[in-house]
Design a protein around this motif. Sequence first.
Motif, mmCIF file in Angstrom:
data_model
loop_
_atom_site.group_PDB
_atom_site.id
_atom_site.type_symbol
_atom_site.label_atom_id
_atom_site.label_comp_id
_atom_site.label_asym_id
_atom_site.label_seq_id
_atom_site.Cartn_x
_atom_site.Cartn_y
_atom_site.Cartn_z
ATOM 1 N N HIS A 171 98.709 98.608 -41.201
ATOM 2 C CA HIS A 171 99.570 97.482 -40.804
ATOM 3 C C HIS A 171 99.316 97.029 -39.366
ATOM 4 C CE1 HIS A 171 101.263 101.174 -39.414
ATOM 5 N NE2 HIS A 171 102.223 100.560 -38.742
ATOM 6 N N ARG A 172 98.368 97.653 -38.699
ATOM 7 C CA ARG A 172 98.129 97.346 -37.283
ATOM 8 C C ARG A 172 96.708 96.836 -37.015
ATOM 9 N NH1 ARG A 172 102.514 96.445 -34.564
ATOM 10 N NH2 ARG A 172 104.066 98.067 -34.815
ATOM 11 N N MET A 173 95.952 96.583 -38.090
ATOM 12 C CA MET A 173 94.529 96.259 -37.942
ATOM 13 C C MET A 173 94.252 95.058 -37.048
ATOM 14 S SD MET A 173 92.685 96.931 -41.490
ATOM 15 C CE MET A 173 93.436 97.867 -42.790
ATOM 16 N N PRO A 181 94.812 96.365 -28.538
ATOM 17 C CA PRO A 181 95.271 97.636 -27.979
ATOM 18 C C PRO A 181 96.585 97.519 -27.192
ATOM 19 C CG PRO A 181 92.902 97.505 -27.766
ATOM 20 C CD PRO A 181 93.361 96.173 -28.330
ATOM 21 N N ALA A 182 96.746 96.464 -26.386
ATOM 22 C CA ALA A 182 97.960 96.335 -25.574
ATOM 23 C C ALA A 182 99.221 96.179 -26.423
ATOM 24 C CB ALA A 182 97.822 95.153 -24.615
ATOM 25 N N GLN A 183 99.032 95.828 -27.692
ATOM 26 C CA GLN A 183 100.190 95.679 -28.585
ATOM 27 C C GLN A 183 100.512 96.974 -29.329
ATOM 28 O OE1 GLN A 183 98.278 92.443 -30.779
ATOM 29 N NE2 GLN A 183 99.872 91.056 -30.027
ATOM 30 N N LEU A 184 99.762 98.009 -29.037
ATOM 31 C CA LEU A 184 99.950 99.280 -29.742
ATOM 32 C C LEU A 184 100.488 100.340 -28.785
ATOM 33 C CD1 LEU A 184 96.540 99.335 -31.655
ATOM 34 C CD2 LEU A 184 98.767 98.636 -32.570
ATOM 35 N N SER A 185 101.255 101.273 -29.334
ATOM 36 C CA SER A 185 101.736 102.393 -28.516
ATOM 37 C C SER A 185 100.559 103.328 -28.197
ATOM 38 C CB SER A 185 102.810 103.160 -29.282
ATOM 39 O OG SER A 185 102.226 103.873 -30.357
ATOM 40 N N GLY A 186 100.797 104.268 -27.288
ATOM 41 C CA GLY A 186 99.744 105.225 -26.941
ATOM 42 C C GLY A 186 99.252 106.005 -28.157
ATOM 43 N N LYS A 240 105.873 114.755 -28.743
ATOM 44 C CA LYS A 240 106.037 114.455 -30.170
ATOM 45 C C LYS A 240 104.849 113.630 -30.688
ATOM 46 C CE LYS A 240 109.256 111.875 -33.084
ATOM 47 N NZ LYS A 240 108.874 110.489 -32.732
ATOM 48 N N THR A 241 104.472 112.620 -29.940
ATOM 49 C CA THR A 241 103.343 111.785 -30.356
ATOM 50 C C THR A 241 102.049 112.602 -30.362
ATOM 51 O OG1 THR A 241 104.483 109.972 -29.256
ATOM 52 C CG2 THR A 241 102.239 109.550 -29.951
ATOM 53 N N GLY A 242 101.921 113.474 -29.369
ATOM 54 C CA GLY A 242 100.749 114.337 -29.289
ATOM 55 C C GLY A 242 100.632 115.227 -30.515
HETATM 56 P P1 ADP Z 1 104.662 106.207 -30.204
HETATM 57 O O1 ADP Z 1 105.689 107.211 -30.612
HETATM 58 O O2 ADP Z 1 103.504 106.121 -31.160
HETATM 59 O O3 ADP Z 1 104.192 106.328 -28.759
HETATM 60 P P2 ADP Z 1 106.343 103.978 -29.324
HETATM 61 O O4 ADP Z 1 107.725 104.543 -29.421
HETATM 62 O O5 ADP Z 1 105.688 103.878 -27.978
HETATM 63 O O6 ADP Z 1 105.384 104.770 -30.354
HETATM 64 O O7 ADP Z 1 106.295 102.532 -29.989
HETATM 65 C C1 ADP Z 1 107.018 102.252 -31.187
HETATM 66 C C2 ADP Z 1 106.499 100.957 -31.790
HETATM 67 O O8 ADP Z 1 106.518 99.872 -30.849
HETATM 68 C C3 ADP Z 1 105.074 101.103 -32.255
HETATM 69 O O9 ADP Z 1 104.974 100.744 -33.635
HETATM 70 C C4 ADP Z 1 104.257 100.145 -31.397
HETATM 71 O O10 ADP Z 1 103.281 99.454 -32.156
HETATM 72 C C5 ADP Z 1 105.263 99.198 -30.842
HETATM 73 N N1 ADP Z 1 104.858 98.841 -29.492
HETATM 74 C C6 ADP Z 1 104.746 99.676 -28.440
HETATM 75 N N2 ADP Z 1 104.335 99.033 -27.338
HETATM 76 C C7 ADP Z 1 104.159 97.734 -27.707
HETATM 77 C C8 ADP Z 1 103.744 96.535 -27.042
HETATM 78 N N3 ADP Z 1 103.393 96.530 -25.737
HETATM 79 N N4 ADP Z 1 103.683 95.389 -27.754
HETATM 80 C C9 ADP Z 1 104.011 95.384 -29.053
HETATM 81 N N5 ADP Z 1 104.421 96.462 -29.750
HETATM 82 C C10 ADP Z 1 104.509 97.619 -29.093
#
Ligand code: ADP
Length: 229
Positions: free
Chosen positions: A130-132, A136-141, A172-174
Amino acid sequence: RHFVEFDNVCKYYQMGENRIAAADHVSFFIDKGEFCVIVGPSGAGKTTVLNMLGGMDGCDEGRIYLDGQEVSAYNQKQLTRYRRYDVGFVFQFYNLVQNLTALENVELANEISKEPLPAEQTLRQVGLEHRMDNFPAQLSGGEQQRVSIARALAKNPKILLCDEPTGALDYKTGKQVLALLQNTCRQTGRTVIVITHNSALTAMADRVIHIRNGQVAGVEVNENPTPVE
Ligand code: ADP
Ligand code: ADP
Protein backbone atom coordinates in the motif's frame (compact mmCIF):
# COMPACT_ATOMS: atom_id res chain seq x y z
CA ARG A 1 33.41 -25.67 3.18
CA HIS A 2 30.72 -23.77 5.03
CA PHE A 3 28.56 -21.26 3.20
CA VAL A 4 30.47 -18.37 4.80
CA GLU A 5 33.96 -18.86 6.13
CA PHE A 6 36.53 -16.48 7.62
CA ASP A 7 39.93 -18.08 8.01
CA ASN A 8 42.41 -16.06 10.11
CA VAL A 9 41.37 -12.76 8.55
CA CYS A 10 43.30 -9.61 9.49
CA LYS A 11 42.65 -6.00 8.54
CA TYR A 12 44.97 -3.21 9.68
CA TYR A 13 44.63 0.55 9.73
CA GLN A 14 47.58 2.89 10.10
CA MET A 15 46.82 5.69 12.55
CA GLY A 16 49.91 7.93 12.56
CA GLU A 17 52.61 5.90 14.24
CA ASN A 18 50.26 3.14 15.31
CA ARG A 19 48.92 0.23 13.40
CA ILE A 20 45.57 -0.95 14.72
CA ALA A 21 44.05 -4.32 13.90
CA ALA A 22 40.39 -3.71 13.08
CA ALA A 23 40.24 -7.47 12.44
CA ASP A 24 42.78 -9.60 14.30
CA HIS A 25 42.91 -13.23 13.08
CA VAL A 26 39.15 -13.52 12.74
CA SER A 27 37.90 -17.06 12.08
CA PHE A 28 34.26 -18.22 12.04
CA PHE A 29 31.73 -19.89 9.80
CA ILE A 30 28.04 -19.49 9.02
CA ASP A 31 25.88 -22.15 7.39
CA LYS A 32 23.48 -21.60 4.54
CA GLY A 33 20.05 -20.34 5.58
CA GLU A 34 21.16 -19.20 9.03
CA PHE A 35 20.01 -16.02 10.72
CA CYS A 36 23.25 -14.81 12.23
CA VAL A 37 23.86 -11.87 14.55
CA ILE A 38 27.32 -10.34 14.92
CA VAL A 39 27.38 -8.44 18.20
CA GLY A 40 29.92 -6.33 20.04
CA PRO A 41 30.55 -2.83 21.38
CA SER A 42 31.13 0.16 19.16
CA GLY A 43 34.59 0.02 17.55
CA ALA A 44 34.89 -3.76 18.02
CA GLY A 45 35.30 -4.43 14.28
CA LYS A 46 31.79 -5.54 13.24
CA THR A 47 31.49 -3.24 10.23
CA THR A 48 35.01 -4.17 9.16
CA VAL A 49 34.00 -7.85 9.09
CA LEU A 50 30.77 -7.15 7.21
CA ASN A 51 32.46 -4.86 4.67
CA MET A 52 35.11 -7.48 3.92
CA LEU A 53 32.46 -10.17 3.46
CA GLY A 54 30.48 -7.80 1.23
CA GLY A 55 33.49 -7.12 -0.98
CA MET A 56 33.59 -3.43 -0.04
CA ASP A 57 36.90 -3.74 1.80
CA GLY A 58 39.85 -6.05 1.19
CA CYS A 59 41.63 -7.98 3.93
CA ASP A 60 45.38 -7.88 4.61
CA GLU A 61 45.74 -11.52 5.69
CA GLY A 62 43.66 -14.66 5.68
CA ARG A 63 40.89 -15.93 3.44
CA ILE A 64 37.18 -15.23 3.08
CA TYR A 65 34.80 -17.63 1.33
CA LEU A 66 31.18 -17.37 0.26
CA ASP A 67 29.32 -20.25 -1.37
CA GLY A 68 32.47 -22.07 -2.37
CA GLN A 69 34.19 -19.03 -3.88
CA GLU A 70 37.16 -17.25 -2.35
CA VAL A 71 36.02 -13.64 -2.11
CA SER A 72 39.42 -12.55 -0.78
CA ALA A 73 41.05 -13.67 -4.04
CA TYR A 74 38.73 -11.68 -6.34
CA ASN A 75 40.17 -8.92 -8.53
CA GLN A 76 38.42 -5.53 -8.83
CA LYS A 77 36.22 -6.60 -11.71
CA GLN A 78 35.12 -9.76 -9.92
CA LEU A 79 34.45 -7.75 -6.75
CA THR A 80 32.20 -5.33 -8.62
CA ARG A 81 30.20 -8.22 -10.02
CA TYR A 82 30.08 -9.92 -6.62
CA ARG A 83 28.74 -6.81 -4.85
CA ARG A 84 26.22 -6.28 -7.60
CA TYR A 85 24.88 -9.81 -8.03
CA ASP A 86 25.60 -11.84 -4.92
CA VAL A 87 25.21 -9.51 -1.95
CA GLY A 88 22.23 -7.52 -0.67
CA PHE A 89 23.02 -4.64 1.70
CA VAL A 90 20.84 -3.00 4.33
CA PHE A 91 22.21 0.06 6.13
CA GLN A 92 21.30 1.94 9.29
CA PHE A 93 20.11 5.05 7.44
CA TYR A 94 18.25 3.31 4.59
CA ASN A 95 20.12 5.09 1.74
CA LEU A 96 16.97 5.54 -0.35
CA VAL A 97 16.86 7.93 -3.31
CA GLN A 98 14.62 10.73 -2.05
CA ASN A 99 13.07 11.77 -5.37
CA LEU A 100 12.08 8.23 -6.33
CA THR A 101 9.04 6.35 -4.98
CA ALA A 102 9.34 3.16 -2.95
CA LEU A 103 8.62 1.13 -6.08
CA GLU A 104 11.17 3.07 -8.16
CA ASN A 105 13.82 2.68 -5.45
CA VAL A 106 13.38 -1.08 -5.59
CA GLU A 107 13.26 -1.17 -9.39
CA LEU A 108 16.54 0.73 -9.52
CA ALA A 109 18.19 -2.17 -7.69
CA ASN A 110 16.76 -4.95 -9.79
CA GLU A 111 17.75 -3.21 -13.04
CA ILE A 112 21.39 -3.95 -12.26
CA SER A 113 20.79 -7.53 -11.11
CA LYS A 114 21.24 -10.77 -12.96
CA GLU A 115 18.11 -12.64 -11.86
CA PRO A 116 16.05 -9.99 -10.09
CA LEU A 117 12.76 -10.58 -8.31
CA PRO A 118 9.86 -8.30 -9.30
CA ALA A 119 9.86 -5.08 -7.25
CA GLU A 120 6.16 -5.47 -6.43
CA GLN A 121 6.80 -8.95 -5.07
CA THR A 122 9.50 -7.93 -2.61
CA LEU A 123 7.55 -4.84 -1.51
CA ARG A 124 4.59 -7.13 -0.81
CA GLN A 125 6.92 -9.46 1.08
CA VAL A 126 7.88 -6.61 3.44
CA GLY A 127 4.23 -5.57 3.86
CA LEU A 128 4.39 -2.35 1.86
CA GLU A 129 2.05 -3.05 -1.06
CA HIS A 130 0.00 0.00 0.00
CA ARG A 131 3.04 2.29 0.06
CA MET A 132 4.62 1.59 -3.35
CA ASP A 133 3.90 5.04 -4.79
CA ASN A 134 5.01 6.99 -1.73
CA PHE A 135 8.30 8.88 -1.59
CA PRO A 136 10.72 8.15 1.29
CA ALA A 137 9.80 11.41 3.10
CA GLN A 138 6.20 10.20 3.24
CA LEU A 139 7.18 7.00 5.02
CA SER A 140 8.03 6.35 8.66
CA GLY A 141 11.52 5.19 9.62
CA GLY A 142 10.36 1.59 9.92
CA GLU A 143 8.72 1.74 6.51
CA GLN A 144 11.81 3.25 4.90
CA GLN A 145 13.90 0.45 6.32
CA ARG A 146 11.43 -2.09 4.92
CA VAL A 147 11.78 -0.46 1.47
CA SER A 148 15.54 -0.83 1.76
CA ILE A 149 15.09 -4.53 2.69
CA ALA A 150 12.79 -4.99 -0.32
CA ARG A 151 15.44 -3.31 -2.46
CA ALA A 152 18.14 -5.66 -1.19
CA LEU A 153 15.91 -8.72 -1.73
CA ALA A 154 14.98 -7.66 -5.27
CA LYS A 155 18.56 -8.37 -6.31
CA ASN A 156 17.87 -11.98 -5.31
CA PRO A 157 21.25 -12.09 -3.52
CA LYS A 158 22.96 -15.13 -2.04
CA ILE A 159 23.29 -13.33 1.27
CA LEU A 160 21.77 -10.33 3.02
CA LEU A 161 24.18 -8.16 5.03
CA CYS A 162 22.57 -5.72 7.45
CA ASP A 163 24.67 -3.12 9.28
CA GLU A 164 22.79 -1.89 12.39
CA PRO A 165 19.44 -2.06 10.55
CA THR A 166 17.54 -1.05 13.71
CA GLY A 167 20.03 1.59 14.86
CA ALA A 168 17.89 4.55 13.80
CA LEU A 169 14.56 3.06 14.91
CA ASP A 170 12.69 3.03 18.21
CA TYR A 171 12.60 -0.25 20.12
CA LYS A 172 9.21 -1.47 18.87
CA THR A 173 9.79 -0.58 15.22
CA GLY A 174 13.27 -2.08 15.42
CA LYS A 175 11.82 -5.37 16.64
CA GLN A 176 9.36 -5.39 13.74
CA VAL A 177 12.19 -4.91 11.27
CA LEU A 178 14.14 -7.75 12.89
CA ALA A 179 11.07 -9.98 12.77
CA LEU A 180 10.82 -9.23 9.08
CA LEU A 181 14.47 -10.16 8.53
CA GLN A 182 13.99 -13.34 10.55
CA ASN A 183 10.87 -14.29 8.54
CA THR A 184 12.67 -13.57 5.29
CA CYS A 185 15.37 -15.96 6.37
CA ARG A 186 12.91 -18.67 7.46
CA GLN A 187 10.62 -18.40 4.44
CA THR A 188 13.18 -18.04 1.65
CA GLY A 189 16.11 -19.94 3.15
CA ARG A 190 18.27 -16.93 2.48
CA THR A 191 21.31 -16.43 4.71
CA VAL A 192 21.00 -13.21 6.72
CA ILE A 193 23.68 -11.51 8.81
CA VAL A 194 22.77 -8.63 11.11
CA ILE A 195 25.30 -6.61 13.02
CA THR A 196 24.28 -4.83 16.18
CA HIS A 197 25.72 -3.42 19.40
CA ASN A 198 22.48 -4.41 21.19
CA SER A 199 22.98 -7.75 22.95
CA ALA A 200 19.21 -7.96 23.59
CA LEU A 201 18.79 -8.91 19.94
CA THR A 202 20.84 -12.08 20.04
CA ALA A 203 18.16 -14.49 21.35
CA MET A 204 16.46 -14.68 17.96
CA ALA A 205 19.57 -15.67 16.04
CA ASP A 206 20.57 -19.19 15.00
CA ARG A 207 24.20 -18.19 15.49
CA VAL A 208 25.69 -15.34 17.49
CA ILE A 209 29.26 -14.23 16.86
CA HIS A 210 30.70 -11.98 19.57
CA ILE A 211 33.36 -9.54 18.39
CA ARG A 212 35.61 -7.64 20.77
CA ASN A 213 38.83 -5.70 20.03
CA GLY A 214 38.92 -7.02 16.48
CA GLN A 215 38.73 -10.64 17.62
CA VAL A 216 36.07 -13.32 17.86
CA ALA A 217 35.32 -13.45 21.58
CA GLY A 218 32.87 -16.34 21.33
CA VAL A 219 30.25 -18.07 19.19
CA GLU A 220 26.85 -19.26 20.42
CA VAL A 221 24.54 -21.57 18.54
CA ASN A 222 20.86 -21.35 19.51
CA GLU A 223 19.02 -24.61 18.95
CA ASN A 224 15.74 -22.84 19.70
CA PRO A 225 16.02 -19.21 18.68
CA THR A 226 13.14 -17.19 20.07
CA PRO A 227 10.92 -15.72 17.39
CA VAL A 228 10.50 -11.96 17.66
CA GLU A 229 7.12 -11.38 19.29
P1 ADP B 1 6.64 3.43 12.59
O1 ADP B 1 6.12 2.75 13.82
O2 ADP B 1 6.81 2.49 11.42
O3 ADP B 1 7.88 4.28 12.81
P2 ADP B 1 5.10 5.91 12.61
O4 ADP B 1 4.34 5.83 13.90
O5 ADP B 1 6.31 6.79 12.53
O6 ADP B 1 5.46 4.42 12.12
O7 ADP B 1 4.12 6.34 11.43
C1 ADP B 1 2.79 5.83 11.36
C2 ADP B 1 2.23 6.09 9.97
O8 ADP B 1 2.32 7.47 9.59
C3 ADP B 1 2.97 5.30 8.92
O9 ADP B 1 2.05 4.50 8.17
C4 ADP B 1 3.64 6.33 8.02
O10 ADP B 1 3.55 5.97 6.65
C5 ADP B 1 2.89 7.59 8.29
N1 ADP B 1 3.83 8.69 8.22
C6 ADP B 1 4.89 8.90 9.02
N2 ADP B 1 5.57 10.01 8.68
C7 ADP B 1 4.91 10.52 7.60
C8 ADP B 1 5.09 11.67 6.76
N3 ADP B 1 6.12 12.53 6.93
N4 ADP B 1 4.22 11.87 5.74
C9 ADP B 1 3.21 11.01 5.55
N5 ADP B 1 2.97 9.92 6.30
C10 ADP B 1 3.79 9.68 7.32
P1 ADP C 1 32.22 -1.50 14.77
O1 ADP C 1 31.48 -1.71 13.50
O2 ADP C 1 32.21 -2.70 15.66
O3 ADP C 1 31.77 -0.27 15.51
P2 ADP C 1 34.46 -0.89 13.03
O4 ADP C 1 34.62 -2.12 12.22
O5 ADP C 1 33.74 0.25 12.40
O6 ADP C 1 33.78 -1.28 14.41
O7 ADP C 1 35.87 -0.39 13.51
C1 ADP C 1 36.86 -1.24 14.11
C2 ADP C 1 38.11 -0.44 14.40
O8 ADP C 1 38.75 -0.03 13.18
C3 ADP C 1 37.84 0.83 15.19
O9 ADP C 1 38.91 1.03 16.08
C4 ADP C 1 37.84 1.89 14.12
O10 ADP C 1 38.20 3.14 14.64
C5 ADP C 1 38.86 1.37 13.12
N1 ADP C 1 38.56 1.80 11.75
C6 ADP C 1 37.49 1.45 11.00
N2 ADP C 1 37.55 2.01 9.79
C7 ADP C 1 38.69 2.74 9.76
C8 ADP C 1 39.34 3.54 8.77
N3 ADP C 1 38.82 3.72 7.55
N4 ADP C 1 40.50 4.14 9.10
C9 ADP C 1 41.06 3.95 10.32
N5 ADP C 1 40.52 3.20 11.29
C10 ADP C 1 39.35 2.60 11.02
